[in-house]
Write a protein that holds these residues in place. Structure first.
Motif, PDB file in Angstrom:
ATOM      1  N   GLU A  47       0.952  -1.041  -0.014  1.00 14.78           N
ATOM      2  CA  GLU A  47       0.231  -0.142   0.152  1.00 14.78           C
ATOM      3  C   GLU A  47       0.792   1.006   0.159  1.00 14.78           C
ATOM      4  OE1 GLU A  47      -3.579   2.465   0.051  1.00 14.78           O
ATOM      5  OE2 GLU A  47      -3.252  -0.250  -0.314  1.00 14.78           O
ATOM      6  N   TRP A  48       1.968   1.385   1.364  1.00 17.12           N
ATOM      7  CA  TRP A  48       2.985   2.340   0.673  1.00 17.12           C
ATOM      8  C   TRP A  48       4.395   2.084   1.100  1.00 17.12           C
ATOM      9  CZ3 TRP A  48       5.092   2.489   5.648  1.00 17.12           C
ATOM     10  CH2 TRP A  48       5.031   1.503   6.777  1.00 17.12           C
ATOM     11  N   GLU A  49       4.877   2.868   0.426  1.00 21.43           N
ATOM     12  CA  GLU A  49       6.883   2.680   1.006  1.00 21.43           C
ATOM     13  C   GLU A  49       7.397   3.997   1.297  1.00 21.43           C
ATOM     14  OE1 GLU A  49      10.728   0.669  -1.838  1.00 21.43           O
ATOM     15  OE2 GLU A  49       8.052   1.000  -2.771  1.00 21.43           O
ATOM     16  N   TYR A  50       8.337   3.472   2.199  1.00 18.68           N
ATOM     17  CA  TYR A  50       8.744   4.835   2.886  1.00 18.68           C
ATOM     18  C   TYR A  50      10.422   4.636   2.629  1.00 18.68           C
ATOM     19  CZ  TYR A  50      10.498   8.904   5.780  1.00 18.68           C
ATOM     20  OH  TYR A  50      11.282   9.697   6.367  1.00 18.68           O
ATOM     21  N   PRO A  51      10.619   5.043   1.654  1.00 14.24           N
ATOM     22  CA  PRO A  51      12.517   4.714   1.912  1.00 14.24           C
ATOM     23  C   PRO A  51      13.324   5.293   3.228  1.00 14.24           C
ATOM     24  CG  PRO A  51      11.952   7.173   0.961  1.00 14.24           C
ATOM     25  CD  PRO A  51      10.105   6.685   0.941  1.00 14.24           C
ATOM     26  N   LEU A  52      14.205   4.680   3.243  1.00 15.30           N
ATOM     27  CA  LEU A  52      15.589   4.938   3.766  1.00 15.30           C
ATOM     28  C   LEU A  52      16.726   5.557   3.708  1.00 15.30           C
ATOM     29  CD1 LEU A  52      14.800   1.802   6.677  1.00 15.30           C
ATOM     30  CD2 LEU A  52      13.915   4.682   6.950  1.00 15.30           C
ATOM     31  N   THR A  53      17.259   5.957   2.867  1.00 15.64           N
ATOM     32  CA  THR A  53      17.752   6.642   2.274  1.00 15.64           C
ATOM     33  C   THR A  53      19.194   7.444   2.735  1.00 15.64           C
ATOM     34  OG1 THR A  53      17.114   8.675   2.184  1.00 15.64           O
ATOM     35  CG2 THR A  53      16.362   7.620  -0.163  1.00 15.64           C
ATOM     36  N   ARG A  54      20.157   6.929   2.075  1.00 15.76           N
ATOM     37  CA  ARG A  54      21.236   7.671   3.165  1.00 15.76           C
ATOM     38  C   ARG A  54      22.133   8.949   2.147  1.00 15.76           C
ATOM     39  NH1 ARG A  54      22.622   2.041   2.590  1.00 15.76           N
ATOM     40  NH2 ARG A  54      23.773   1.412   0.543  1.00 15.76           N
ATOM     41  N   GLU A  55      22.705   9.098   3.040  1.00 21.77           N
ATOM     42  CA  GLU A  55      23.325  10.444   1.837  1.00 21.77           C
ATOM     43  C   GLU A  55      25.295   9.662   1.948  1.00 21.77           C
ATOM     44  OE1 GLU A  55      25.398  13.553   4.035  1.00 21.77           O
ATOM     45  OE2 GLU A  55      22.878  13.982   4.831  1.00 21.77           O
ATOM     46  N   ALA A  56      25.776   9.665   0.257  1.00 25.85           N
ATOM     47  CA  ALA A  56      26.887   9.653  -0.278  1.00 25.85           C
ATOM     48  C   ALA A  56      28.307   9.174   0.865  1.00 25.85           C
ATOM     49  CB  ALA A  56      27.408  10.002  -1.215  1.00 25.85           C
ATOM     50  N   GLY A  57      28.983   8.578   0.738  1.00 28.31           N
ATOM     51  CA  GLY A  57      29.992   8.305   2.015  1.00 28.31           C
ATOM     52  C   GLY A  57      29.448   7.936   3.734  1.00 28.31           C
ATOM     53  N   ARG A  58      27.862   7.986   3.618  1.00 27.64           N
ATOM     54  CA  ARG A  58      27.254   7.225   5.035  1.00 27.64           C
ATOM     55  C   ARG A  58      27.257   6.997   5.409  1.00 27.64           C
ATOM     56  NH1 ARG A  58      27.883  11.151   9.477  1.00 27.64           N
ATOM     57  NH2 ARG A  58      25.243  11.023   9.739  1.00 27.64           N
ATOM     58  N   VAL A  59      27.155   5.243   5.959  1.00 33.18           N
ATOM     59  CA  VAL A  59      26.809   4.092   6.281  1.00 33.18           C
ATOM     60  C   VAL A  59      25.583   4.274   7.874  1.00 33.18           C
ATOM     61  CG1 VAL A  59      28.352   3.478   8.468  1.00 33.18           C
ATOM     62  CG2 VAL A  59      26.865   1.550   7.461  1.00 33.18           C
ATOM     63  N   CYS A  60      24.481   3.285   7.655  1.00 29.80           N
ATOM     64  CA  CYS A  60      23.122   3.653   8.048  1.00 29.80           C
ATOM     65  C   CYS A  60      23.637   2.453   9.201  1.00 29.80           C
ATOM     66  CB  CYS A  60      22.184   3.888   8.333  1.00 29.80           C
ATOM     67  SG  CYS A  60      21.988   5.133   6.945  1.00 29.80           S
ATOM     68  N   LEU A  61      22.880   1.842  10.118  1.00 28.96           N
ATOM     69  CA  LEU A  61      22.258   0.393  10.710  1.00 28.96           C
ATOM     70  C   LEU A  61      21.001  -0.141   9.291  1.00 28.96           C
ATOM     71  CD1 LEU A  61      22.780   2.875  13.753  1.00 28.96           C
ATOM     72  CD2 LEU A  61      21.500   1.434  14.697  1.00 28.96           C
ATOM     73  N   PRO A  62      22.138  -1.278   9.495  1.00 29.61           N
ATOM     74  CA  PRO A  62      21.377  -2.162   8.333  1.00 29.61           C
ATOM     75  C   PRO A  62      20.187  -2.440   9.126  1.00 29.61           C
ATOM     76  CG  PRO A  62      23.086  -3.320   9.957  1.00 29.61           C
ATOM     77  CD  PRO A  62      23.059  -2.109  10.137  1.00 29.61           C
ATOM     78  N   ARG A  63      19.388  -3.663   8.374  1.00 25.71           N
ATOM     79  CA  ARG A  63      17.716  -3.535   9.077  1.00 25.71           C
ATOM     80  C   ARG A  63      17.595  -4.239   9.616  1.00 25.71           C
ATOM     81  NH1 ARG A  63      13.794  -8.307   5.491  1.00 25.71           N
ATOM     82  NH2 ARG A  63      15.735  -9.821   7.073  1.00 25.71           N
ATOM     83  N   GLU A  64      18.477  -4.992  10.559  1.00 27.52           N
ATOM     84  CA  GLU A  64      18.480  -6.054  12.048  1.00 27.52           C
ATOM     85  C   GLU A  64      18.344  -4.933  13.481  1.00 27.52           C
ATOM     86  OE1 GLU A  64      16.607  -8.780  12.795  1.00 27.52           O
ATOM     87  OE2 GLU A  64      16.389  -8.489  10.206  1.00 27.52           O
ATOM     88  N   SER A  65      18.845  -3.835  12.450  1.00 25.72           N
ATOM     89  CA  SER A  65      19.344  -2.116  14.071  1.00 25.72           C
ATOM     90  C   SER A  65      18.352  -1.006  13.764  1.00 25.72           C
ATOM     91  CB  SER A  65      20.563  -1.959  13.747  1.00 25.72           C
ATOM     92  OG  SER A  65      21.680  -3.405  14.215  1.00 25.72           O
ATOM     93  N   VAL A  66      17.309  -1.370  12.308  1.00 20.20           N
ATOM     94  CA  VAL A  66      16.432  -0.108  12.108  1.00 20.20           C
ATOM     95  C   VAL A  66      15.397  -0.068  13.285  1.00 20.20           C
ATOM     96  CG1 VAL A  66      14.920   1.176  11.408  1.00 20.20           C
ATOM     97  CG2 VAL A  66      17.512  -0.048   9.727  1.00 20.20           C
ATOM     98  N   ARG A  67      15.688   0.539  14.960  1.00 20.53           N
ATOM     99  CA  ARG A  67      14.551   0.459  15.394  1.00 20.53           C
ATOM    100  C   ARG A  67      12.816   0.982  15.334  1.00 20.53           C
ATOM    101  NH1 ARG A  67      15.123  -1.545  20.353  1.00 20.53           N
ATOM    102  NH2 ARG A  67      13.592  -0.309  22.764  1.00 20.53           N
ATOM    103  N   THR A  68      11.909  -0.303  14.647  1.00 20.22           N
ATOM    104  CA  THR A  68      10.793   0.269  14.705  1.00 20.22           C
ATOM    105  C   THR A  68       9.663   0.228  15.570  1.00 20.22           C
ATOM    106  OG1 THR A  68      10.544  -1.569  13.134  1.00 20.22           O
ATOM    107  CG2 THR A  68      11.333   0.052  12.473  1.00 20.22           C
ATOM    108  N   ARG A  69       8.606   0.680  16.412  1.00 18.98           N
ATOM    109  CA  ARG A  69       7.859   0.445  16.908  1.00 18.98           C
ATOM    110  C   ARG A  69       6.289   0.657  16.783  1.00 18.98           C
ATOM    111  NH1 ARG A  69      11.197  -2.252  18.620  1.00 18.98           N
ATOM    112  NH2 ARG A  69      12.166  -2.911  21.308  1.00 18.98           N
ATOM    113  N   LEU A  70       5.604  -0.335  16.959  1.00 26.96           N
ATOM    114  CA  LEU A  70       3.909   0.291  16.320  1.00 26.96           C
ATOM    115  C   LEU A  70       2.958   0.054  17.839  1.00 26.96           C
ATOM    116  CD1 LEU A  70       2.673  -0.123  13.858  1.00 26.96           C
ATOM    117  CD2 LEU A  70       1.801  -2.436  14.829  1.00 26.96           C
ATOM    118  N   TYR A  71       2.906   1.467  17.290  1.00 24.36           N
ATOM    119  CA  TYR A  71       1.320   1.474  18.735  1.00 24.36           C
ATOM    120  C   TYR A  71       0.111   2.612  17.625  1.00 24.36           C
ATOM    121  CZ  TYR A  71      -0.162   3.301  23.357  1.00 24.36           C
ATOM    122  OH  TYR A  71      -0.820   3.711  23.597  1.00 24.36           O
ATOM    123  N   GLY A  72      -0.781   1.602  17.898  1.00 22.62           N
ATOM    124  CA  GLY A  72      -1.845   2.082  17.534  1.00 22.62           C
ATOM    125  C   GLY A  72      -1.807   2.015  15.638  1.00 22.62           C
TER     126      GLY A  72
END
Length: 611
Positions: free
Chosen positions: A316-341
């Motif tokens: 239904e939707w997709e929210y991109p997790l973009t990153r800047e050139a020369g930067r490294v971001c936490l991989p998928r398992e370390s991306v913190r997500t929390r659902l509330y309602g």
């Protein structure tokens, strides 16, 4: 004869379809039945050939010995069919080689056809009147009809055996208690408890195969939904939504996984749909609410959060997790997500690539996570909090906050709200709070400058909070000084403060239920002098109640113990293992329960504590 042959073919084909490892469960009974299916027709053919034109009612055919022999063969075939009945061999864990119930019933349909054919052959006359092609055609039609009937009935048998579903009539919930003083009701679980959550009318107990919902005021079972022989891929309660629970299951290796959403008030099915196809369909999803399933996916551009519609099973939707050139971001398992309602919190940390060797960046998720954990917190590290609308994927707000001290273990979370307040939920990241719905900074935690906090603690000492105030436990720094239970308003001003004995502070870090007039704590190790002085034995199941309001007969902060007639959480000689004694406030009661880390033969009861 036609039915025997057809049953043998059906059994062998379906056993081949589920694989040799899963088929081992049927082992001996299937081999013996196939042996009978071969021997009985061969013996009949030989006898008929020897007798030639002997009459069908000859002496041997009607003799008592012949009837006994036929009855024994028939009874043996029926007994083997019962031995091979699916529930005897279905494994609760398909990954261990067990059969799905639909697969087991499919095999058993063939077995049933074999047995019925053997019984008919055994009691049929050795010689039959001639009929040529008409007789042969009649036998084929009769055998094929019976075989089709057996095959068609197996899905009905599967549903009857597999699903236990009872619903409840609609009703109004009781209010949350403001204090508890005694055990009002008890309930005996059938299986180890995985989790207890809050439903609209009381606790919802989660087993590994489904749910049982109880009335919070009486402890009576209201509704049940269990799939004892399905492969359960996941189940749970929806955080921030007391109206729904979900179950993800699969009925066979060739069938798609299905998601089921239930109403916690009545147990009625709200939604039941196949899951979207995915290369990692058993584990990619993270969150489920009544309308969407959400997961984090990676790609070369940084990945994205994807929301699937539960009705269409389409993204239904997709929210991109973009990153800047020369930067490294936490991989998928370390991306913190929390659902509330219908809100999804996403917390993500990025930093410069120069902190890592090229080999680490190319090695994969595990090595990168370990390197992040060893790195500390460099100055260029940035953490961004984003809250999404789960219906549309729209970004509602974002803000930058200080990263966790351990980069690979993000501490962003949603604080437990107060049950008696109309305030909105809040997000905690380190020592900062934000309104979940607005992103506005929230300052409800009272200042306590003398107390030292770890920088990775979530809203230090906070037991419950929302935008209207908080309940916190703060420790005085004097030697063995008391703890203070404070309640604050929306500006962080203290409206009440209660002293609690220093040794009881050990239990503030464990499970608790925050009521309007009391704090309810489950006693888990360590054991303190206050517990010993109260005469509580090691391993005994006990709940501690700390009033946070003065009454005519009781001083606020005075400990009150609720005991359970000597019930034990563990044997001191065996150790506590992984046992967890939890408490949860629900409409009508505070529930005391023990999860599946319990060591013992008798499953601990669920108790409802009432005023």
């Amino acid at each position: 004869m036609t039915m025997v042959v057809g049953g043998v073919v059906l059994t062998v084909v379906r056993l081949t379809g589920v694989g040799s490892q899963a088929a081992e469960g049927f082992g001996i009974p299937v081999v013996l039945l196939l042996f009978l299916a071969f021997v009985v027709p061969v013996v009949r053919i030989n006898i008929r050939r020897d007798r030639g034109s002997a009459p069908a009612d000859d002496e041997d055919q009607g003799s008592a010995a012949g009837l006994v022999l036929r009855s024994l063969i028939a009874a043996t075939a029926v007994g083997l069919a019962w031995w091979a009945f699916p529930t005897h061999f279905v494994s609760s864990s398909v990954s261990e080689g067990g059969l799905h119930l639909t697969e087991a019933f499919g095999v058993w349909g063939g077995i049933g056809a074999v047995v019925l054919g053997i019984v008919l052959l055994v009691f049929a006359p050795i010689t039959a009147p001639g009929g040529g092609w008409k007789a042969l055609l009649g036998g084929l039609v009769a055998g094929a009809t019976a075989l089709l009937m057996v095959t068609a009935l197996t899905p009905l048998l599967t549903t009857w055996v597999e699903i236990e579903h009872r619903v409840a009539a609609a009703g109004e919930p009781d209010p949350f208690p403001t204090d508890v003083t005694r055990v009002g009701w008890s309930w005996e679980p059938e299986l180890p408890i995985q989790e207890v959550g809050r439903g609209l009318r009381g606790p919802v107990v989660r087993y590994r195969d489904g749910f049982v919902a109880l009335d919070g005021s009486t402890g009576e079972e209201m509704w049940t939904y269990r799939r004892s022989h399905s492969e359960i891929l996941g189940s749970g309660l929806v955080p921030g939504d007391e109206e729904h629970v979900y179950l993800l299951y699969r009925e066979g290796r060739a069938t798609p996984a299905t998601i089921l959403v239930l109403d916690t008030a009545t147990g009625e099915v709200v939604r039941e749909r196949p899951l979207p196809e995915h290369e990692d369909a058993d584990s990619w999803w993270r969150h489920v609410n009544a309308e969407r399933m959400m997961g984090v996916e990676e790609d070369d551009e940084g990945g994205s959060v994807v929301g699937y519609d539960l009705d269409s099973a389409e993204p239904e939707w997709e929210y991109p997790l973009t990153r800047e050139a020369g930067r490294v971001c936490l991989p998928r398992e370390s991306v913190r997500t929390r659902l509330y309602g219908d809100r999804l919190l996403v917390s993500r940390t990025c930093l410069d690539e120069e902190h890592f060797d090229e080999s680490v960046l190319e090695s994969g998720e595990t090595e990168l996570t370990l390197a992040l954990d060893r790195l500390g917190r460099p100055d260029d590290a940035e953490r961004v909090l984003v809250v999404l609308d789960t219906m549309t994927g729209e970004e509602l707000w974002r803000t930058e906050v200080e990263p966790s001290r351990r980069l690979a273990w993000d501490d962003a979370d949603i604080v437990r709200p107060k049950t008696w307040s109309e305030g909105g939920p809040v997000v905690a990241a380190g020592e900062r709070l934000f309104g979940l719905n607005t992103g506005e900074p929230v300052d409800v935690v009272p200042d306590h400058p003398e107390q030292e906090y770890h920088s990775y603690e979530m809203a230090p000492g906070t037991l419950a909070a929302d935008t209207e105030g908080a309940v916190v436990a703060q420790e005085e720094l004097e030697a063995l000084g008391p703890w203070l239970l404070k309640r604050s308003d929306s500006d962080g001003e203290v409206v009440s403060s209660v002293e609690v004995e220093w040794g009881l502070g050990h239990y503030f870090e464990g499970p608790s239920a925050v009521l309007e007039g009391a704090l309810v704590l489950s006693l888990n190790p360590p054991r303190t002098s206050e517990v010993v002085e109260a005469g509580i034995e090691e391993g005994e199941r006990v709940v501690l109640v700390l009033p946070i309001e003065e009454t005519d007969t009781e001083k606020a902060g005075t400990p009150r113990w609720i005991r359970f007639d000597g019930e034990r959480l563990f044997d001191p000689d065996l150790g506590s293992g992984n046992v967890r004694h939890g408490v949860l406030s629900v409409p009508g009661a505070v529930v005391s329960y023990v999860d599946d880390g319990y060591r013992g033969d008798d499953l601990p009861s669920v108790h409802g504590l009432v005023p």
